[in-house]
Design a protein around this motif. Structure first.
Motif, PDB file in Angstrom:
ATOM      1  N   UNK A 185       0.857  -1.184   0.000  1.00  0.00           N
ATOM      2  CA  UNK A 185       0.000   0.000   0.000  1.00  0.00           C
ATOM      3  C   UNK A 185       0.896   1.238   0.000  1.00  0.00           C
ATOM      4  N   UNK A 186       0.281   2.415   0.046  1.00  0.00           N
ATOM      5  CA  UNK A 186       1.079   3.639   0.086  1.00  0.00           C
ATOM      6  C   UNK A 186       1.848   3.761   1.390  1.00  0.00           C
ATOM      7  N   UNK A 187       1.410   3.050   2.427  1.00  0.00           N
ATOM      8  CA  UNK A 187       2.044   3.187   3.741  1.00  0.00           C
ATOM      9  C   UNK A 187       3.035   2.077   4.081  1.00  0.00           C
ATOM     10  N   UNK A 188       3.015   0.959   3.362  1.00  0.00           N
ATOM     11  CA  UNK A 188       3.939  -0.110   3.714  1.00  0.00           C
ATOM     12  C   UNK A 188       3.556  -1.444   3.102  1.00  0.00           C
ATOM     13  N   UNK A 189       4.030  -2.525   3.743  1.00  0.00           N
ATOM     14  CA  UNK A 189       3.860  -3.872   3.221  1.00  0.00           C
ATOM     15  C   UNK A 189       3.109  -4.746   4.218  1.00  0.00           C
ATOM     16  N   UNK A 190       2.240  -5.613   3.678  1.00  0.00           N
ATOM     17  CA  UNK A 190       1.524  -6.609   4.475  1.00  0.00           C
ATOM     18  C   UNK A 190       1.905  -7.971   3.917  1.00  0.00           C
ATOM     19  N   UNK A 191       2.567  -8.785   4.734  1.00  0.00           N
ATOM     20  CA  UNK A 191       3.038 -10.101   4.293  1.00  0.00           C
ATOM     21  C   UNK A 191       2.120 -11.190   4.822  1.00  0.00           C
ATOM     22  N   UNK A 210      -7.139   0.782   1.499  1.00  0.00           N
ATOM     23  CA  UNK A 210      -6.360   2.014   1.398  1.00  0.00           C
ATOM     24  C   UNK A 210      -7.224   3.196   1.791  1.00  0.00           C
ATOM     25  N   UNK A 211      -6.834   3.891   2.871  1.00  0.00           N
ATOM     26  CA  UNK A 211      -7.553   5.059   3.347  1.00  0.00           C
ATOM     27  C   UNK A 211      -6.712   6.301   3.076  1.00  0.00           C
ATOM     28  N   UNK A 212      -7.166   7.454   3.554  1.00  0.00           N
ATOM     29  CA  UNK A 212      -6.420   8.691   3.391  1.00  0.00           C
ATOM     30  C   UNK A 212      -5.299   8.745   4.420  1.00  0.00           C
ATOM     31  N   UNK A 213      -4.069   8.513   3.987  1.00  0.00           N
ATOM     32  CA  UNK A 213      -2.922   8.612   4.871  1.00  0.00           C
ATOM     33  C   UNK A 213      -2.671   7.405   5.732  1.00  0.00           C
ATOM     34  N   UNK A 214      -3.444   6.349   5.583  1.00  0.00           N
ATOM     35  CA  UNK A 214      -3.219   5.128   6.348  1.00  0.00           C
ATOM     36  C   UNK A 214      -3.851   3.934   5.651  1.00  0.00           C
ATOM     37  N   UNK A 215      -3.427   2.745   6.059  1.00  0.00           N
ATOM     38  CA  UNK A 215      -3.978   1.494   5.539  1.00  0.00           C
ATOM     39  C   UNK A 215      -4.590   0.717   6.692  1.00  0.00           C
ATOM     40  N   UNK A 239      -4.657  -0.476  11.864  1.00  0.00           N
ATOM     41  CA  UNK A 239      -4.321   0.522  10.851  1.00  0.00           C
ATOM     42  C   UNK A 239      -2.848   0.858  10.995  1.00  0.00           C
ATOM     43  N   UNK A 240      -2.234   1.305   9.893  1.00  0.00           N
ATOM     44  CA  UNK A 240      -0.834   1.714   9.975  1.00  0.00           C
ATOM     45  C   UNK A 240      -0.550   2.841   8.999  1.00  0.00           C
ATOM     46  N   UNK A 241       0.366   3.696   9.408  1.00  0.00           N
ATOM     47  CA  UNK A 241       0.854   4.788   8.580  1.00  0.00           C
ATOM     48  C   UNK A 241       2.242   4.412   8.069  1.00  0.00           C
ATOM     49  N   UNK A 242       2.917   5.346   7.421  1.00  0.00           N
ATOM     50  CA  UNK A 242       4.279   5.077   6.954  1.00  0.00           C
ATOM     51  C   UNK A 242       5.255   4.940   8.111  1.00  0.00           C
ATOM     52  N   UNK A 243       4.892   5.473   9.283  1.00  0.00           N
ATOM     53  CA  UNK A 243       5.824   5.455  10.414  1.00  0.00           C
ATOM     54  C   UNK A 243       5.566   4.339  11.416  1.00  0.00           C
ATOM     55  N   UNK A 244       4.300   4.012  11.676  1.00  0.00           N
ATOM     56  CA  UNK A 244       4.035   3.038  12.738  1.00  0.00           C
ATOM     57  C   UNK A 244       2.674   2.378  12.533  1.00  0.00           C
ATOM     58  N   UNK A 245       2.490   1.240  13.220  1.00  0.00           N
ATOM     59  CA  UNK A 245       1.210   0.525  13.225  1.00  0.00           C
ATOM     60  C   UNK A 245       0.516   0.760  14.551  1.00  0.00           C
ATOM     61  N   UNK A 246      -0.785   1.025  14.512  1.00  0.00           N
ATOM     62  CA  UNK A 246      -1.564   1.244  15.730  1.00  0.00           C
ATOM     63  C   UNK A 246      -1.795  -0.081  16.452  1.00  0.00           C
ATOM     64  N   UNK A 247      -2.218   0.014  17.696  1.00  0.00           N
ATOM     65  CA  UNK A 247      -2.484  -1.188  18.489  1.00  0.00           C
ATOM     66  C   UNK A 247      -3.611  -2.000  17.849  1.00  0.00           C
ATOM     67  N   UNK A 248      -3.456  -3.312  17.764  1.00  0.00           N
ATOM     68  CA  UNK A 248      -4.494  -4.162  17.159  1.00  0.00           C
ATOM     69  C   UNK A 248      -5.802  -4.103  17.937  1.00  0.00           C
ATOM     70  N   UNK A 249      -6.902  -4.279  17.210  1.00  0.00           N
ATOM     71  CA  UNK A 249      -8.226  -4.339  17.801  1.00  0.00           C
ATOM     72  C   UNK A 249      -8.965  -5.546  17.247  1.00  0.00           C
TER      73      UNK A 249
END
Length: 331
Positions: A185-191, A201-206, A236-246
């Motif tokens: 995605x624009x913010x990173x990789x999901x393996x 893909x959202x605005x500024x985050x995935x 959700x995650x941005x280019x810098x970090x991933x938020x806590x899972x829910x």
């Protein structure tokens, strides 16, 4: 003031602006449609900024493609979900639900969406068989590129939302059994770690939701180990970090079966989600926005869904035009 940051325009408002552009350039646009458009534009400062962005892009492309663009848009307006309409919106940097971006990157994203390997229009869903025996399903207004060869198994999500079922079926020897399945995605990789999961893909985050097995999330500019996300969790995650899972929202994968399933949600939330699946604007009156409902609805017929609402809620559905629907208190 120079250097001031321009507020981002939300994906929903971007799509509304694109839909109004389609309406105004169509043969069906009359005085009532223009009055409705002006009302929409003046309703919110964000609407005005979105329309200003539309006009700026129209002028930029008009000097080169004016005749072709107007002809394509006029024809596409009679077929709101057609490929021509999506092409024009891509020229304007708003195709695929990616939103109106203040930066020049918006135009580049629109062009990449236009040239994607696979796309869906608003309200359309599509299943694509993968070379390794897996499957990727595209939700409404989505676009992907596929890169499956002897070195990689890679899905590039350009816009919208996808559901992935990984596999190693017939022909997997030609794409590399040992190559990991990766969604970019624009913010990173999901393996993928042998799994079924969705990426949006959202605005500024995935946003990632895992339904089977697990995935690894690696933000593009993040440091440290990737986030391991197990089944039943989303993040959700941005280019810098991933938020806590829910916990994964109930029925989050219903769209992949052509359904919209809700359990005790507000009417406002319901209509906001439904608007992703039909062109135009769905307005919810403040008097009824907090009404609650539950049910199973067929996404292939959004008109039927709207017409069913008065059967279970004290509301009426008024169609000002085919692109402007208002849900109001029952008389």
């Amino acid at each position: 003031m120079s250097g001031a940051k321009v507020p981002a325009i939300s994906e929903a408002v971007a799509q509304q602006a694109a839909d109004w552009l389609t309406v105004l350039m169509s043969d069906e646009a009359g005085e009532q449609e223009r009055r409705d458009w002006l009302r929409w534009r003046e309703m919110d400062p964000e609407h005005a900024r979105a329309w200003a962005h539309i006009e700026a892009f129209s002028q930029r492309f008009g000097s080169v493609h004016k005749g072709a663009a107007v002809q394509a848009l006029a024809g596409a307006a009679r077929r709101p979900a057609s490929g021509k309409r999506r092409q024009l919106l891509a020229w304007l940097g708003v195709a695929g639900g990616a939103g109106l971006l203040a930066a020049q990157g918006g135009a580049r994203d629109g062009a990449r969406t236009l040239l994607a390997d696979y796309r869906t229009a608003t309200g359309e869903r599509r299943d694509i068989a993968l070379a390794d025996g897996g499957m990727v399903s595209l939700n409404t207004a989505s676009a992907v590129n596929l890169r499956f060869d002897g070195r990689q198994r890679r899905i590039e999500l350009l816009a919208g939302e996808i559901m992935i079922v990984s596999g190693h079926g017939a022909g997997s020897d030609r794409v590399g059994n040992d190559a990991p399945l990766v969604v970019a995605t624009r913010e990173g990789l999901v393996r993928a770690l042998g799994t079924r999961f969705s990426v949006r893909q959202l605005d500024g985050e995935s946003r990632v939701a895992v339904f089977e097995s697990a995935v690894e999330i690696r933000p593009l500019d993040g440091a440290g180990a990737p986030l391991l996300l197990p089944a039943g969790r989303s993040a959700t995650f941005t280019r810098q970090y991933a938020a806590a899972p829910q916990a994964v929202e109930a029925y989050a994968d219903a769209w992949s079966r052509g359904q919209m399933i809700v359990d005790d949600v507000t009417l406002g939330e319901f209509l906001a989600d439904l608007s992703r699946y039909r062109p135009g604007l769905i307005h919810c009156a403040p008097e009824v926005v907090r009404l609650r409902l539950s049910g199973v609805f067929p996404l292939f017929d959004t008109e039927r869904i709207l017409n069913m609402l008065p059967n279970s809620l004290p509301v009426q559905v008024r169609s000002r035009t085919r692109y402007w629907v208002s849900v109001e208190p029952a008389p």
